[in-house]
Each structure stands twice: as structure tokens, then as C-alpha cells.
Design an enzyme around this catalytic site. Structure first.
Site, short mmCIF file in Angstrom:
data_model
loop_
_atom_site.label_atom_id
_atom_site.label_comp_id
_atom_site.label_asym_id
_atom_site.label_seq_id
_atom_site.Cartn_x
_atom_site.Cartn_y
_atom_site.Cartn_z
N ASN A 7 -19.15 -57.36 28.11
CA ASN A 7 -18.42 -57.03 29.09
C ASN A 7 -18.33 -55.27 28.63
OD1 ASN A 7 -17.19 -54.93 31.34
ND2 ASN A 7 -15.86 -56.86 31.42
N ARG A 90 -21.76 -58.23 32.50
CA ARG A 90 -21.61 -58.01 33.42
C ARG A 90 -21.78 -56.33 34.19
NH1 ARG A 90 -14.86 -58.07 34.94
NH2 ARG A 90 -15.43 -57.02 36.59
N HIS A 179 -15.73 -57.35 42.67
CA HIS A 179 -14.91 -58.06 42.34
C HIS A 179 -15.91 -59.16 42.22
CE1 HIS A 179 -10.58 -56.30 42.35
NE2 HIS A 179 -11.32 -56.06 40.84
N GLY A 211 -6.44 -53.32 40.17
CA GLY A 211 -7.81 -53.02 41.32
C GLY A 211 -7.65 -54.60 41.81
N ARG A 240 -5.61 -47.23 43.24
CA ARG A 240 -6.43 -46.30 43.65
C ARG A 240 -5.23 -46.72 45.59
NH1 ARG A 240 -9.78 -50.49 42.16
NH2 ARG A 240 -11.14 -49.99 40.15
N GLU A 385 -13.39 -64.98 35.02
CA GLU A 385 -14.99 -64.27 34.79
C GLU A 385 -15.55 -64.51 33.82
OE1 GLU A 385 -14.24 -60.35 37.43
OE2 GLU A 385 -11.99 -60.85 36.25
#
Ligand code: AMP
Length: 400
Positions: A7, A90, A179, A211, A240, A385
Site C-alpha cells: 500500500n 492497493r 473503501h 475516513g 472531512r 483490507e
């Protein structure tokens, strides 16, 4: 078969080496501050960490050090790099073209470069990660696992924005969702945990970390998700804003004499839990401040839980009901109080929430937090993940 999961960020590489026979994590680590004289590798095997500090000029140098560590006599976990069958990367964006994990070819690399405008922060780093592997591990198969891929099954009326038609045709302006690797893992894991076929379930997957996003997964396919053209849309998050009226942008530019880049930066990095509290983007700090009487922290938590609840309601409506809800990621997996507040008042959907199980949940395992009598099963499902990337990489390599 051993799979290396990569990643790559703009100045970092996160990695895991996974043995797919038994799905066992062999080693994991992080290279940080690539491009600086104070770059650092932290390599972990069985919880024991080794640190190496040295200047690294680019991702290839970072990766070379990672590989050296993996075969190191003292801290390594394999005797030769030949043991690595493939590398799973990723990748942020599949540009609406890639709906599944894909073997890297020169044409795929060309496409990835064309997606840079859609993900200007992440895509160049993702590409550098792949190029570093191609350079340092010649001949190995590289596979892209796109964060948008799981959302490729959304119907057009869900992913299109009601904006001038040409914006979509000329520039691909639409909801992509992110995601995806996590939501896919959560939905499959949840179905497995319930002992049901995913093709029989309407699932709402809540990935609630710094996130945060929610996905509606109907009979195994994603039909809607809260993040949009970029990860800014949807739920209130750590920093955010999530959904707001876009007219705010021009209004603040005018009032504060800022340019559009500054205002978007504020919406991405200085809003959400951090913006409302002025204290932190970390839910632990905010709950503590609320307990100490800080009303802005109370407000931020109320807004945060309300925004998740609102999407659960919307997604149960679009799927014609919901059979199971999953909480995942940092906050979803660890905060019983947030889960309780989100689920409060959802009895009308057929949810019989089990407060005792919710409070006594066991960290790090799939855990049911609804009563047996509940029409809607509610679970905590720890996301993984990297494992999902490794599984998809294995599947692509075996097909190739
Ligand atoms: P993530 O982006 O998935 O790493 O999630 C980050 C959020 O999860 C932060 O708001 C953290 O406060 C929260 N979080 C992570 N670990 C824990 C924990 N052990 N206990 C409570 N909250 C946690």
C-alpha cells in the site's frame, strides 16, 4: 503461496507478507518519510519490531530495504525472494473501468496514469509502488486491487450526479465510492459469520474510522455508497466535512478571501470531528472532552452518529429492507458507545439491539451485538483490507 501486499503512499510504503496456506501473516511493516534523509523502516514479525533509519531517495530504495529485511538472517521470514509468488497493490482508483482486481500489464499502467486527475494525491504514489516492484523484483506478477472496484456494480441512477450531462461524458464526473476492498471484505465475512449465502442478504456495511463510509450491499453487489467522486462526500469524518451544500465554497472564498484550493483543503483536513470540536479528529479525545463538559464535543458526536444513522435509513430504503448491519474500522470496531448511539431508535427497522453484548464485545473478532430475536442482525466485523488484497491477488494469479 506467499503474497506481498503493498500500500504505497506519497512518502510511504505499508507492506504485509501473507502465507496463503492457512492465511497466516508472516511479517508486516512501514517505510516512512521516503525522499528524505530521515527515512525509516519499521519491520514487525510476531509483534517484535525492528527499526532501520537511513536516507531513501525513492520508493525503489524503500522497497529494496523491505525485501532485504524479509530475507534477513535474523529478522527475515523467508529464505529467498523466489518464495514470493505475486504482489498485490492497493490502488485508489479504477476510473469506472476496472470492476475487479487486475493483473498489471503495460496497458493497465497507461490507464492508471490516465486516472491521476481523479486521485492526484494517491494515484502517483500507487503507480510508483508498482514501478518499484517491477524494477526491484523483475518478472514477478503484480496485481492491482482497486478501492473503487467493489462499487462498480452501482446502478447508473445511484452513481450519476444531477449535473450538466457533459461533465460526466467529458470528465467522468460521477460517484465512484471508496473503501471498496474493506466493504467487500466486511460483507463477505458477515455473511460467512451468519452462515448465510451473501446472495440472500441485504447488508449495510459501516466502515467507521478516521475516513468513514457506508455501503449498501444487496445480494452480494454494492448498490450505493456514501463516498463520491472523491472521499469527501458522505458521512461526517475525522477531518472531512462529508455532505455539504457546494455553495458554501464560494461563500467562504468571498468572506475569507481564500481560493478554492484553501477552502477544499479546509473541507478535507480541518472539518469533520476536528472542525466542530476544535480539539481533535480522534473520537477518544472527543468523548473524553464531552465527559468533561465540552458542549462542542457533545455536538460533534451527535452530528457524527446522526449522519451514520441517516445513511442506514436511506440504504435500508433503497434495498427494500435490511437483513444485517456491520460496524467496522477504528471507531466501528472499538467504540460501543458510538454503535449504541447510531443504533438507538432503529427498532422500527426490526433491530433488537443487545446493549449487554455491545458493551461486552470482544475486540478483534466477529461479534454479534443484536438479540437472537432481532430481524436485523447487527455485528462488529474487524476489517482486514490486506487479507482481502492477498486473497484477490491469489485468485487473479491462479486465473492468469
Ligand atoms: P481508523 O481510521 O480505522 O484507524 O480509525 C481511527 C479512529 O478509530 C479514531 O477516531 C480512533 O479514536 C478510533 N480508534 C482506533 N482504535 C481505537 C481503540 N482501541 N479504542 C477506541 N477508539 C479507537
Amino acid at each position: 503461496m506467499k503474497i506481498l501486499v503493498i500500500n504505497a503512499g506519497s512518502s510511504s510504503i505499508k507492506y504485509q507478507l501473507i502465507d496463503m496456506d492457512g492465511e497466516k501473516l508472516l511479517a508486516k511493516g512501514l517505510v516512512e518519510r521516503i525522499g528524505s534523509s530521515s527515512a525509516q523502516l519499521t519491520h514487525k514479525v510476531n509483534g517484535k519490531a525492528v527499526e532501520v533509519k537511513r536516507p531513501m531517495k525513492d520508493h525503489s530504495e524503500g522497497l529494496e530495504l523491505v525485501l532485504k529485511m524479509l530475507v534477513d538472517k535474523e529478522n527475515g521470514v523467508i529464505s529467498s525472494l523466489d518464495e514470493i509468488s505475486a504482489i498485490g497493490h492497493r490502488v485508489l482508483h479504477g476510473g469506472g473501468k476496472y470492476g475487479e482486481a487486475t493483473l498489471v500489464t503495460p496497458e493497465v499502467m497507461k490507464d492508471l496514469k490516465s486516472f491521476i486527475p481523479l486521485g492526484p494525491l494517491h494515484m502517483p504514489a500507487n503507480i510508483q509502488g508498482i514501478e518499484a516492484c517491477q524494477k526491484v523484483m523483475k518478472g514477478k506478477k503484480n496485481v492491482c486491487i482497486f478501492d473503487t472496484a467493489f462499487h462498480a456494480t452501482m446502478p447508473d441512477y445511484a452513481y450519476r450526479y444531477a449535473v450538466p450531462y457533459a461533465w460526466y461524458e467529458k470528465y467522468g464526473v460521477r460517484k465512484y465510492g471508496f473503501h471498496g476492498t474493506s466493504h467487500e471484505y466486511i460483507a463477505k465475512e458477515l455473511a460467512k459469520e451468519m452462515g448465510k449465502d451473501i446472495s440472500q442478504l441485504r447488508i449495510i456495511s459501516c466502515h467507521i474510522g478516521n475516513g468513514a463510509s457506508v455501503a449498501a450491499v444487496k445480494y452480494g453487489k454494492c448498490v450505493d455508497t456514501s463516498m463520491g467522486f472523491t472521499p469527501l462526500e458522505g458521512l461526517m469524518m475525522g477531518t472531512r466535512s462529508g455532505d455539504i451544500d457546494p455553495a458554501v465554497v464560494e461563500f467562504i472564498m468571498d468572506k475569507e478571501q481564500e481560493n478554492v484550493v484553501d477552502v477544499l483543503n479546509a473541507l478535507n483536513k480541518k472539518s469533520g470531528l476536528l472542525g466542530v470540536t476544535g480539539i481533535s479528529n480522534d473520537i477518544r479525545d472527543i468523548i473524553k472532552a464531552k465527559e468533561d463538559g465540552d458542549d462542542r464535543s457533545r455536538l460533534a458526536i451527535d452530528m457524527f452518529c446522526y449522519s451514520i444513522k441517516k445513511y442506514i435509513g436511506a440504504y435500508s430504503a433503497v434495498m427494500g429492507g435490511v437483513d444485517a448491519i456491520a460496524f467496522s474500522a477504528g471507531t466501528g470496531e472499538n467504540r460501543a458507545d458510538i454503535r449504541e448511539q447510531v443504533m438507538d431508535g432503529l427498532d422500527y427497522l426490526g433491530v433488537a439491539f443487545d446493549n449487554d453484548e455491545n458493551n461486552n464485545f470482544v475486540r478483534g473478532v466477529n461479534y454479534k451485538i443484536s438479540k437472537d430475536s432481532s430481524k436485523v442482525a447487527v455485528y462488529v466485523i474487524p476489517t482486514d483490507e490486506e487479507m482481502s488484497i492477498a486473497r484477490q491477488t491469489k485468485a487473479v494469479v491462479e486465473r492468469a
